[in-house]
Design a protein around this motif. Structure first.
Motif, PDB file in Angstrom:
ATOM      1  N   GLN A 155       6.259  11.297  -1.007  1.00 35.38           N
ATOM      2  CA  GLN A 155       6.277  11.479  -2.455  1.00 35.38           C
ATOM      3  C   GLN A 155       5.781  12.868  -2.869  1.00 35.38           C
ATOM      4  O   GLN A 155       6.351  13.506  -3.732  1.00 35.38           O
ATOM      5  CB  GLN A 155       5.405  10.409  -3.102  1.00 35.38           C
TER       6      GLN A 155
ATOM      7  N   THR B 203       5.282   3.133  -2.993  1.00 30.33           N
ATOM      8  CA  THR B 203       4.949   3.986  -1.854  1.00 30.33           C
ATOM      9  C   THR B 203       4.233   3.190  -0.771  1.00 30.33           C
ATOM     10  O   THR B 203       4.488   3.370   0.426  1.00 30.33           O
ATOM     11  CB  THR B 203       4.078   5.161  -2.321  1.00 30.33           C
TER      12      THR B 203
ATOM     13  N   ASP C 244      11.194   9.067  -0.953  1.00 30.15           N
ATOM     14  CA  ASP C 244      10.184   8.715  -1.954  1.00 30.15           C
ATOM     15  C   ASP C 244      10.163   9.781  -3.042  1.00 30.15           C
ATOM     16  O   ASP C 244       9.638  10.870  -2.844  1.00 30.15           O
ATOM     17  CB  ASP C 244       8.812   8.587  -1.274  1.00 30.15           C
ATOM     18  N   GLU C 245      10.788   9.477  -4.160  1.00 32.77           N
ATOM     19  CA  GLU C 245      10.871  10.382  -5.316  1.00 32.77           C
ATOM     20  C   GLU C 245      11.313  11.791  -4.925  1.00 32.77           C
ATOM     21  O   GLU C 245      10.574  12.761  -5.103  1.00 32.77           O
ATOM     22  CB  GLU C 245       9.525  10.432  -6.046  1.00 32.77           C
TER      23      GLU C 245
HETATM   24 MG   LIG Z   1       4.558   6.385  -5.044  1.00 37.87          MG
END
Ligand SMILES: [Mg+2]
Ligand SMILES: Nc1ncnc2c1ncn2[C@@H]1O[C@H](COP(=O)(O)OP(=O)(O)OP(=O)(O)O)[C@@H](O)[C@H]1O
Lengths: 288, 607, 385
Positions: free
Chosen positions: A89, A47, A198-199
């Motif tokens: 995220q 991240t 991000d995820e």
């Molecule tokens: Mg992360």
């Protein structure tokens, strides 16, 4: 590697937090149209790397070049204008805005009403012009808004019936998975040249994950260049053209999914590390 | 040269006094993320508790202190229990308004009980004085310093080495995480309010004895100086608060030394703004870091605003326009005219604080800039009144935005404190810039309202004028909020980081919103100055900033109709409560508290 | 004692209800009362002054109504709290203007509140009697703005004469409230002091809520004055005197007559011992109207009256006199103010208006010194040589 056709080029990127080097001398190349995944254990620095590339954090060293242009330390809003879109995220939707408005904010940089193309001294009056256009709303502005709304509808229809019935609901009232979808819709509305996810499936169940995977697969097919951070390895292996593995801030492997999967260093550092530290693969907290 | 030693010592002595206030405020802010506007009232209550003990019961000093500590701690528990605990989970702003309401109520209770007259609070034992430099230091100075440093040391020990202290620190760092780890956050809050308020009450006692002077009106100034001191030292940082207080005291003292007494507060507030802009976490804090990403996503308190459709709104406007024909009572019309003018102020702040999330505590300064601009333009330059009011709006927008611009990078309460300081700076500049503003004498003989050469010399015509301006600006604000700009501004408020990611330049849009909002406030100030015919630096005082915020919170943040409704209520209620004479401000405070308690998202809801 | 005080306040509060005439106690005067409107602070930071007004008014009304009122009708007032805030004083002005029972208005306290309401009173032709408004522009608001407040142009030269001619000061440091009143006073004082041959070596303006004067005093000390002039109210004067004492700066100090209050001595303690001031009257004053006022005030309230009590008392007596002579309607009062002559007054001895400035000049002045914790007439001569 594909260095000669480099679309995004990261060289020696480094970020330290006190004694901890979260991102350590990272090099990365990405070709146009490529789908690259970044994996690594919790706290590996994924991240942070995204934050450095999107202007949310300043590197202590290194450069980022996008389409031949040095974008290191440029502000997020400049990067957005250059066509870089990202999701977060833990999800950052505009909670009190409706689903539709969230997506329309994604298209912010594309609105002409925002930045009338005026020559030099007049462009200083940009904010004044923006207010005036918002108040007067000449037909061109109305038409533009209409066009964007239609486009937003198209984007939202990619999620089937998940969001369309909730267009006017404020996003705080949505389920977690739906908020993640709104975020991706918002990113698409920017009309990105480069999309950083991000995820995107964190906290989703299997069906939802499969749906999301299908959607991301479609995006890939449409030719969009995508950087994905993801812990769900099956998905990574199926989607990616190439996979980069990070651990402790450094890149420890880089290659085709099959190569990476069988790289003993990765199994050792990534999976072993994980197994030793935490048995659960999807615990979101950072493990230091 | 020797004078500088004296100035320094004097600065430290007064800093000493600020420290007593700042430590309590810092503790509360550290744990509850709240500027406790009731802290000054606790200070007043402490002073009067001490007064009763000393003059009625004849208690010796140690016993007096014990009594005052007990009263303060109980009061702190009460404030926490009734004012703040019920508001947990609502937007930050609701507890802030609750502390404002509490401070109204407490100050009024003291005033009604003890009369508004100042009282002497003698301190028998402490008249001994020691020669230092060319002045003297009294035993009381030393006691105040001892209490200040002693309580800070005690707090430090308590926070570091006790279980409750550990819980307090954990809560200060991450409330949710602490709660998950089994910390009883309510118990922590209670403890913090009790300790901080006990300290606040003791400072009231000691400062009262120090000056041999207490009065019920001293609370606002106490809060103000305490807040400044603790911010300079780093919000929520207890040792920093002490250092910040000393620095504030010394800067004030040097300000007097260099430029004279009337520049004292100017220096204090300029120091505050500089510290905020250059070192937003306080002079003594470590390096600023990017805030970690919130685990649960970003949310401001969700609420369902009450929708009032446009036809209904237009209907109400028409009724209001016809009112003077049906009900030609000048008193009612005047009160409503005032409500319309404060409605303009409400429009301004509800855009800036509600829609954009910049909680300004210095909004009265915009009224002042607008008022002086229009008064001086028409009086000194002979500009026609209508044009001068319009230009006053533009000037308020320009000056206001330029002054606040450096503070746009501040987040949350830091921005609020910066605007509080900027508001005071504007008022002090008006006081001291005599060649233009005529200083404390003020501007008299401001020409009456007129448009296109027609003088508005009846109550009705003034009413219609104010209403028309309000309706036009409200309509424009509705239109703005319905455009892409409204969306952009609200997005920025909900999540500034995500907004930047999508190309929304924060400075640009904050400045844009601030200018648009300031225009309405400047116009309101301009009209007011012509209505009053006389203004001076006290006409638009900092109490009006608090009123403006109250209007906006009461109506519902960002809610245009709400701002107007809030204004009608807050201007109207004190008039309605006139029958209660001296008790009306008390009732007003109680009503305010009840409204926040049962409708924290505002009457019409946050948009 | 506290409980007693609260009772008094409650009673006063009840009496100030809009429809309950104040001071209509056991008055021989009968019939429909005549109302004056009072606009002033009963709450907020200036509430103490409104409370003092009430005491002065009520005392005067006891006297007026006890003696048959105005042509047999009782006189009363309706006190509307404005917190001395212009937003509220304009609303109250409209209220009074619309209330046909009200024949004249008294107040407000501070200039911004008073002068903001002036256009409304002027338009409605209702006399606005700003009895504490010394702002030089107050009566310029229109021909319905009148004031018997002591003009600073009258008072400050007297203070300057006291300081320079009588006490012999040659290098004066002036500390003044940085308000319209303090600033106007300071300018006139400085001019007069210079005319009398003294030098003003420092002027320091401070804000009304200031409590700490230590650094100001260092500045004053460094200017090497031989005397200090305070243009202050009693509360700040007491604070300054204490801090002068603590700083060890022992200089003869004169304070404007506005400090004349028993509170000065209560708050200042032995630090105000030796402080010079002037007053319009003083407790042992042999003038009959002063004797009458002081004795009755002490009997009614159990304490010495102060300046604001006296202003309010004087004003009520004056308004009664105007109405007796000229009639009981709005226009008659306006016209009567210009005609009334030599009304007995605590402040002026005898009050007569100058119809051009709509002010009274020639306030009585007695030079006082605080001695043994009491205000006493100053008998001595120069203290600075
Ligand atoms: Mg992360
Ligand atoms: N603002 C910050 N201040 C201090 N340390 C930070 C900050 N942001 C990240 N870190 C630290 O840097 C390291 C890398 O964090 P990062 O969030 O980049 O990891 P990640 O690979 O995204 O992990 P995850 O899979 O859990 O999301 C962690 O040890 C984290 O604690």
């Amino acid at each position: 590697m594909s260095a000669n056709t480099s679309f995004l080029e990261v060289r020696g990127l480094t970020r330290r937090f006190g004694g901890l080097t979260a991102v350590n001398n990272v090099d990365l190349d990405l070709a146009e149209g490529e789908f690259l995944s970044i994996i690594g254990p919790n706290g590996a620095g994924k991240t942070t790397l995204f934050n450095l590339m999107t202007g949310h954090d300043d590197p202590d060293g290194g450069t980022v070049t996008f389409m031949g242009r040095d974008i290191t330390r440029l502000s997020p809003e400049r990067l957005a204008a250059l066509g870089i879109a990202r999701t977060f995220q833990h999800g950052r939707v505009f909670a009190n805005l409706s689903v539709m408005d969230n997506v329309l904010v994604g298209a912010h940089v594309r609105f002409k009403a925002v930045r009338p193309a005026w020559p030099f001294p007049l462009n200083l009056l940009g904010p004044v012009a923006e207010v005036a256009l918002a108040l007067i709303r000449p037909p061109s502005v109305v038409a533009e808004e209409q066009r964007m709304r239609e486009e937003a509808l198209k984007i939202l229809s990619r999620f089937g019936d998940r969001l369309l019935p909730r267009l006017d609901n404020p996003t705080y009232s949505l389920s977690y998975a739906n908020r993640r979808r709104v975020e991706i819709g918002r990113a698409l509305a920017l009309g990105p040249k480069l999309l950083l996810l991000d995820e995107p499936t964190a906290g989703m169940n299997q069906t939802e994950t499969a749906e999301m995977q299908a959607l991301i697969g479609d995006l890939k097919k449409s030719g969009l260049t995508i950087l994905l951070i993801e812990h769900k390895l099956d998905m990574v292996m199926q989607l990616s053209d190439r996979v980069v593995v990070m651990d402790n801030g450094t890149v420890i492997a880089n290659g085709k999914p099959a190569e990476v999967r069988n790289d003993p260093a990765v199994i050792e550092a990534y999976l072993g590390h994980r197994r030793a530290d935490r048995p659960e693969a999807s615990v979101p907290e950072a493990a230091q | 040269m020797s004078s500088w030693i004296d100035y320094t010592i004097n600065g430290i002595i007064i800093g000493n006094i600020y420290a007593l206030l700042a430590v309590g405020l810092a503790l509360i802010f550290g744990v509850s993320r709240l500027i406790n506007f009731a802290h000054g009232s606790v200070y007043v209550v402490g002073a009067y508790a001490g007064f009763v003990a000393v003059t009625q019961l004849g208690t010796p000093l140690p016993l007096t202190i014990v009594i005052v500590v007990a009263v303060g701690a109980l009061l702190g528990l009460g404030i926490e229990r009734f004012g703040l605990r019920p508001l947990q989970g609502y937007a930050h702003i609701a507890p802030l308004l609750a502390t404002i309401g509490l401070s109204f109520v407490l100050d009024q209770l003291v005033q009604l009980t003890f009369s508004p007259d100042p009282r002497a609070l003698p301190s028998e034992l402490l008249e001994r004085r020691f020669q230092v430099g060319s002045g003297t230091i009294g035993a009381l100075d030393i006691l105040i310093a001892a209490v200040g440093i002693g309580s800070a040391a005690l707090l430090y020990y308590f926070l570091r080495f006790t279980r409750l202290g550990w819980a307090i620190r954990a809560t200060a760092q991450d409330r949710d995480a602490a709660q998950q780890m089994g910390v009883d956050v309510n118990a922590v809050n209670r403890a913090v309010f009790a300790i901080a308020s006990a300290l606040g009450a003791v400072s009231g006692l000691l400062v009262g004895m120090y000056y041999n002077y207490i009065d019920p009106a001293m609370s606002f100034q106490a809060t103000l100086k305490g807040v400044v001191a603790q911010v300079v030292g780093g919000v929520g940082n207890v040792p920093g608060a002490i250092a910040g207080s000393m620095l504030l005291g010394i800067v004030e003292s040097y300000g007097i030394a260099l430029f004279g007494t009337s520049y004292r507060n100017l220096f204090a507030f300029i120091l505050l703004v500089l510290v905020l802009v250059l070192r937003p976490n306080g002079l003594f804090a470590s390096r600023r870091q990017t805030p970690p990403e919130p685990m649960t996503g970003t949310f401001i308190a969700p609420s369902k605003p009450i929708q009032i459709s446009y036809p209904v709104l237009i209907g109400i406007a028409v009724v209001m326009a016809l009112l003077p024909l049906v009900l030609p009572n000048p008193y009612v019309l005047q009160t409503l005219t005032n409500a319309w003018l404060y409605g303009l102020l409400g429009l301004s702040l509800t855009l800036i604080a509600g829609t954009v999330g910049l909680i300004s505590l210095g909004h009265a300064a915009l009224l002042a800039i607008g008022g002086y601009a229009s008064a001086l333009l028409s009086l000194d330059l002979g500009m026609p009144v209508g044009a001068s009011i319009l230009l006053a709006g533009v000037i308020a927008a320009a000056i206001g935005t330029i002054l606040v611009f450096p503070s746009f990078r501040l987040r949350g309460h830091y921005f609020s404190i910066a605007t509080l300081a900027i508001g005071e700076i504007v008022s002090l500049v008006i006081l001291n810039w005599e060649s233009v503003t005529r200083g404390p004498i003020g501007v008299a003989g401001i020409p009456p309202l007129s448009i296109f050469g027609f003088e508005l010399d009846t109550d009705r015509s003034i009413y219609w004028f104010a209403l028309a301006v309000l309706v036009i600006l409200a309509a424009l604000q509705f239109r703005l909020l319905g455009s892409h700009l409204g969306r952009t501004l609200r997005a920025m408020r909900d999540d500034d980081i995500a907004a930047r990611s999508y190309g929304i330049g924060l400075d640009r849009y904050k400045a844009l919103a601030f200018s648009v909002g300031s225009f309405a406030a400047g116009v309101s100030g301009g009209i007011t100055s012509h209505l009053y015919s006389y203004i001076n630096h006290e006409t638009f005082n900092s109490q009006l900033s608090i009123l403006a915020l109250t209007i906006v919170i009461l109506g519902g943040m960002g809610n245009v109709t709400g701002a107007i409704l809030g204004s009608v209520l807050l201007v109207g209620l004190p008039e309605v409560f006139r029958v209660a004479a001296e008790y009306r401000v008390l009732i007003y405070g109680l009503v305010l508290l009840l409204l926040v308690r049962f409708r924290p998202q505002g009457l019409l809801g946050t948009i | 004692m506290l409980a007693h005080r609260r009772l008094v306040l409650t009673a006063a509060a009840l009496l100030a209800l809009p429809f309950a005439p104040a001071g209509a106690q056991t008055a021989p005067a009968k019939g429909e009362p005549i109302y004056l409107g009072v606009s002033g602070p009963l709450t907020g930071p200036n509430a103490q002054y409104g409370a003092q007004w009430k005491q002065g008014f009520d005392l005067a009304l006891d006297e007026i109504n006890g003696a048959g009122g105005i042509k047999g009708r009782p006189l009363a007032y309706i006190f509307e709290d404005t917190q001395s805030d212009p937003r509220q004083s304009v609303a109250v002005a409209q209220k009074f203007v619309a209330d046909k029972r009200i024949v004249a208005e008294l107040g407000d306290f501070a200039s911004p509140a008073s002068m903001a309401a002036s256009p409304i009173y002027q338009r409605a032709k209702l006399v606005q009697f700003g009895f504490t408004n010394s702002h030089p522009d107050f009566t310029k608001g229109g021909d319905y703005m009148w004031s018997n407040s002591v003009s600073q142009a009258d008072e400050q030269p007297l203070s300057a004469a006291f300081a320079v001619k009588r006490l012999g000061m040659k290098r004066i440091a002036v500390l003044h409230l940085n308000t319209d009143w303090g600033r106007t006073s300071k300018d006139i004082f400085v001019k007069a002091a210079k005319e009398y041959g003294a030098e003003v070596v420092a002027t320091e303006g401070y804000l009304p809520d200031e409590k700490d004067f230590r650094s100001t005093i260092v500045r004053v000390r460094d200017a090497k004055p031989d005397g200090i002039m305070l243009i202050s109210y009693y509360s700040d004067a007491a604070l300054i005197a204490r801090q002068l004492q603590q700083a060890g700066l022992k200089l003869p100090t004169v304070a404007a007559s506005s400090v004349y209050s028993p509170k000065l001595i209560e708050l200042g303690g032995d630090a105000v011992e030796g402080l010079f001031t002037a007053s319009r009257y003083f407790p042992d004053d042999p003038r009959p109207q002063v004797r009458n006022f002081v004795d009755k005030f002490k009997a009614k309230y159990g304490k010495e009256p102060d300046a604001f009590n006296a202003y309010a008392y004087d004003t009520m007596i004056l308004m009664a006199q105007v109405m007796r002579e000229s009639g009981i309607d709005r226009q008659a009062i306006h016209d009567g103010l210009a005609k009334v002559k030599d009304v007995p007054s605590v402040i002026f001895g005898k009050a007569t208006f100058d119809p051009k400035t709509r002010r009274v000049s020639g306030a009585v002045s007695v030079d006082l010194v605080v001695k043994g914790g009491k205000f006493t007439i100053y008998q001595g001569g120069a203290v600075v040589h």
